[in-house]
Design an enzyme around this catalytic site. Structure first.
Site, mmCIF file in Angstrom:
data_model
loop_
_atom_site.group_PDB
_atom_site.id
_atom_site.type_symbol
_atom_site.label_atom_id
_atom_site.label_comp_id
_atom_site.label_asym_id
_atom_site.label_seq_id
_atom_site.Cartn_x
_atom_site.Cartn_y
_atom_site.Cartn_z
ATOM 1 N N LYS A 21 13.969 -15.880 -6.783
ATOM 2 C CA LYS A 21 13.986 -14.521 -8.040
ATOM 3 C C LYS A 21 13.153 -15.112 -9.081
ATOM 4 O O LYS A 21 12.208 -14.450 -9.618
ATOM 5 C CB LYS A 21 15.360 -14.257 -8.353
ATOM 6 C CG LYS A 21 16.019 -13.180 -7.474
ATOM 7 C CD LYS A 21 15.440 -11.891 -7.414
ATOM 8 C CE LYS A 21 15.734 -11.257 -6.129
ATOM 9 N NZ LYS A 21 14.832 -11.857 -5.130
ATOM 10 N N GLU A 49 9.573 -15.469 -8.095
ATOM 11 C CA GLU A 49 8.751 -14.121 -7.925
ATOM 12 C C GLU A 49 8.416 -13.512 -9.322
ATOM 13 O O GLU A 49 7.168 -12.912 -9.228
ATOM 14 C CB GLU A 49 9.964 -13.083 -7.244
ATOM 15 C CG GLU A 49 9.879 -13.340 -5.833
ATOM 16 C CD GLU A 49 10.979 -12.569 -5.046
ATOM 17 O OE1 GLU A 49 10.574 -11.823 -4.045
ATOM 18 O OE2 GLU A 49 12.038 -12.370 -5.804
ATOM 19 N N ASN A 60 -2.644 2.765 5.745
ATOM 20 C CA ASN A 60 -2.019 1.268 5.603
ATOM 21 C C ASN A 60 -2.016 0.698 6.970
ATOM 22 O O ASN A 60 -1.964 1.007 7.871
ATOM 23 C CB ASN A 60 -0.394 2.019 5.238
ATOM 24 C CG ASN A 60 -0.354 2.373 4.034
ATOM 25 O OD1 ASN A 60 -1.071 2.358 3.092
ATOM 26 N ND2 ASN A 60 0.724 2.887 3.700
ATOM 27 N N LYS A 68 6.880 -4.563 -2.086
ATOM 28 C CA LYS A 68 8.104 -4.090 -1.929
ATOM 29 C C LYS A 68 8.527 -4.209 -0.353
ATOM 30 O O LYS A 68 9.284 -4.481 -0.001
ATOM 31 C CB LYS A 68 8.697 -2.666 -2.377
ATOM 32 C CG LYS A 68 10.173 -2.460 -2.433
ATOM 33 C CD LYS A 68 10.973 -3.402 -2.975
ATOM 34 C CE LYS A 68 12.488 -3.311 -3.031
ATOM 35 N NZ LYS A 68 13.303 -4.154 -3.437
ATOM 36 N N CYS A 116 0.816 -1.142 -0.069
ATOM 37 C CA CYS A 116 0.153 0.072 0.150
ATOM 38 C C CYS A 116 0.872 1.380 0.081
ATOM 39 O O CYS A 116 1.915 1.083 0.362
ATOM 40 C CB CYS A 116 -0.906 -0.020 1.221
ATOM 41 S SG CYS A 116 -2.008 -1.398 1.455
#
Length: 610
Positions: free
Chosen positions: A487, A490, A99, A605, A2
């Site tokens: 990786k 993802e 958030n 992230k 968010c």
């Protein structure tokens, strides 16, 4: 996870809110919206499911004129991604973005429904707007109504609140979820992360838990929840806004992979003195820890940072002789950890806001451990909570799948290993000098690996049609195998697993056939012969084998189907090289798949909820 932005000033709010939200897309989201106090004196909501372009297009087609507003990108926690669940939420003359997670939302929802509230969404956030609106209707002033409503909330939150009856102010409240205030001239800004507003100002105030900030055009006042004014000194952010742009690369992830030589230099420069065989972390607070008294190190992290922490464990044990253990932050508190005297907790987090890691850090400190943060973001919650902080200095990392943050975390943990070893006497000056000389050579070796990108792109094409990927490695490269698999899954959404190569016969070997690709990390190091045997085992079962090997290795060349070569280097430095081709391979496979490399589905992230 968010993103929050807010603006009050003289410019059109939508012209600030949308570009600011675009800078937070890297955090992951599934809907977006704005609430703008229009020139007509009414609050206007505009929300859209999906990507931010949908909201942006709507505002271009039907503009909302006004100089005060809040915006949000939502990553679904309560209720599916949809327009009605998108933030902001409005009740009466109040609009709210949020958030975090309100843990007592079910209790509040039932209470509000019993009182006749018309709840339109599945979210926990709308309940906050109802609570504030109810207090105002019962006679409370605006600020008092917010404080009373927030007092009812249990959980983690960063909130921004606007009111149609208070056109001169924007209110923000924080508890365990990051919020920053940006200071301008005749205008002020609110955001959940620096990239959102760095284009407009580099002077920010990091709100602390319990802060109640009131933003007006002429200034910002911060109170505690009792209404007492608090002093918060602004910080000057040194980031260059251009550093958050792609600079000609197709994706931020690609740009950040190629920034790793520079990032590694930034992580170590000013911290090593090869002549004196010494490591120092100026202004870190690290000197308050007496390495001679440290009996145990606990490394705690999540995801990619956990892989870095696991490598750090091997570094610290080898270089300092201090026993180490590694915990997933999300599990640490639930195993009743034993923290004897002489314990040091090292937490690793790119953002410095990872909720599980922050909670684990607080628990370790409560149990008596001294603490060190390894993170990338200055003034983040973890950085401010730990006793000492060693910044990785990677610079802004926008791609959700971490690359340069990982490499710099590994480098800083290596330096910490040398720091402990020199100070407790385990590491001699000659040994330390040799290690430090080698890490100064690593940026140039990474550059050599990056130079074979075209070959890696061809291997990505060769892998097309593979139904699964098994990454295997030993010792330090075990964690690189896990990181390489992470990786790939993802950003490509293909199935991949990372394993200790010695465990292949204990289950994963059953998966190997002609449709399975085995990626063997097999550079010249003490485990080399064992890795050769694992390659043979995979080939005997029909698997396609890609080997990461030392340049000029003819033995591996006769056994693997494809090779990616890395320059020779000492075993302890190998992870800084073997991870690079795996990052590039994941990137190019995902790019060929046509996925959203920088913003993969369902991921964020900065994971600021548990």
């Amino acid at each position: 996870m968010c993103g929050i932005v807010g603006y009050i000033g003289e410019q059109q709010a939508s012209d600030i809110l949308i570009p600011s939200l675009k800078k937070l897309e890297y955090r992951g989201y599934d809907s977006a919206g704005v609430a703008i106090l229009g020139d007509d004196g009414f609050l206007h909501l505009r929300r859209r499911a999906g990507k931010l372009i949908n909201l942006d297009t709507s505002l271009h087609e039907e503009p909302i004129k006004g100089i005060l507003g809040i915006g949000h990108t939502r990553w679904a926690t309560h209720g599916p991604p949809s327009e009605r669940n998108a933030h902001p939420h409005q009740v009466g003359g109040i609009a709210v973005v949020h958030n975090g997670i309100i843990e007592n939302h079910a209790e509040l929802r039932n209470e509000l429904k019993a009182l006749g509230a018309d709840i339109q969404s599945d979210t926990d956030t709308e309940l906050v707007a109802h609570l504030i609106d109810r207090e105002i209707r019962q006679g409370a002033a605006f600020h008092e109504a917010i404080r009373k409503a927030v007092a009812r909330i249990e959980g983690v939150y960063a909130l921004a609140v606007t009111s149609k009856d208070h056109a001169d102010e924007l209110v923000a409240i924080r508890k365990s979820s990051p919020l920053i205030v940006g200071l301008g001239d005749g205008e002020n800004f609110l955001a959940s992360d620096v990239p959102a507003i760095i284009k407009y100002t580099n002077k920010v105030i990091y709100l602390e838990d319990g802060d109640f900030a009131v933003l007006r055009r002429e200034g910002v006042t911060i109170y505690d929840m009792k209404g007492d004014e608090q002093k918060r000194m602004p910080k000057t952010i040194q980031w260059n806004p251009v550093a958050a742009e792609k600079e000609g690369h197709k994706h931020f992830m690609h740009k950040e992979i190629f920034e790793q030589p520079r990032s590694l230099i930034s992580a170590v420069e000013g911290r090593i003195n090869v002549e004196e065989a010494n490591v120092q972390f100026p202004d870190s607070g690290l000197e308050m820890i007496d390495a001679r008294e440290v009996q145990r190190v606990m490394l705690i992290a999540c995801g990619t940072a956990w892989h870095a922490a696991s490598i750090g464990r091997l570094y610290i044990e080898a270089l300092s002789g201090i026993p180490c253990e590694v915990d997933l932050a999300s599990e640490f508190r639930y195993r009743d950890p034993i923290v004897p005297p002489g314990s040091v907790c090292i937490v690793v987090s790119q953002s410095g806001e990872t909720a599980d890691t922050l909670a684990a850090l607080r628990e370790a400190k409560r149990l008596g451990a001294k603490s060190i943060a390894v993170c990338n973001v200055p003034e983040s919650s973890i950085a401010r909570t730990a006793d000492a902080v060693c910044y990785t200095n990677a610079g802004p990392e926008i791609g959700v799948a971490s690359t340069k943050a990982f490499v710099t975390q590994v480098a800083v943990l290596f330096l910490l290993g040398v720091w402990f070893g020199r100070r407790n006497g385990r590491l001699t000056a000659d040994e330390a000098r040799e290690h430090l000389e080698e890490i100064t050579r690593m940026p140039f070796r990474i550059q050599e690996v990056l130079a074979v990108e075209d070959h890696i792109r061809e291997i990505a094409r060769w892998s097309k049609g593979t139904r699964g990927f098994l990454f295997i490695g030993r010792h330090l490269n075990h964690m690189i195998a896990m990181e390489g698999a992470l990786k790939l899954k993802e950003i490509s959404y293909l199935h991949a697993e990372g394993y200790a190569a010695g465990e292949m016969k204990h289950g994963p070997i059953a998966l190997i056939d002609e449709e399975m690709m085995v990626i063997a990390i097999a550079p010249r190091m003490p485990t080399y012969d064992k890795m050769l045997s694992n390659i043979e085992e995979a080939k005997a079962r029909g698997g396609k084998v890609l080997a990461i090997c030392t340049r000029g290795d003819t033995t591996v060349a006769t056994r693997a189907d494809q090779l990616i070569e890395i320059p020779p280097c000492p075993p302890m430095m190998v992870p800084l090289l073997t991870v690079i081709p795996l990052q590039l391979l994941a990137y190019h496979i995902a790019d060929l798949q046509g996925t959203d490399v920088d913003q993969p589905r369902n991921l964020a992230k900065s994971v600021t909820v548990e």
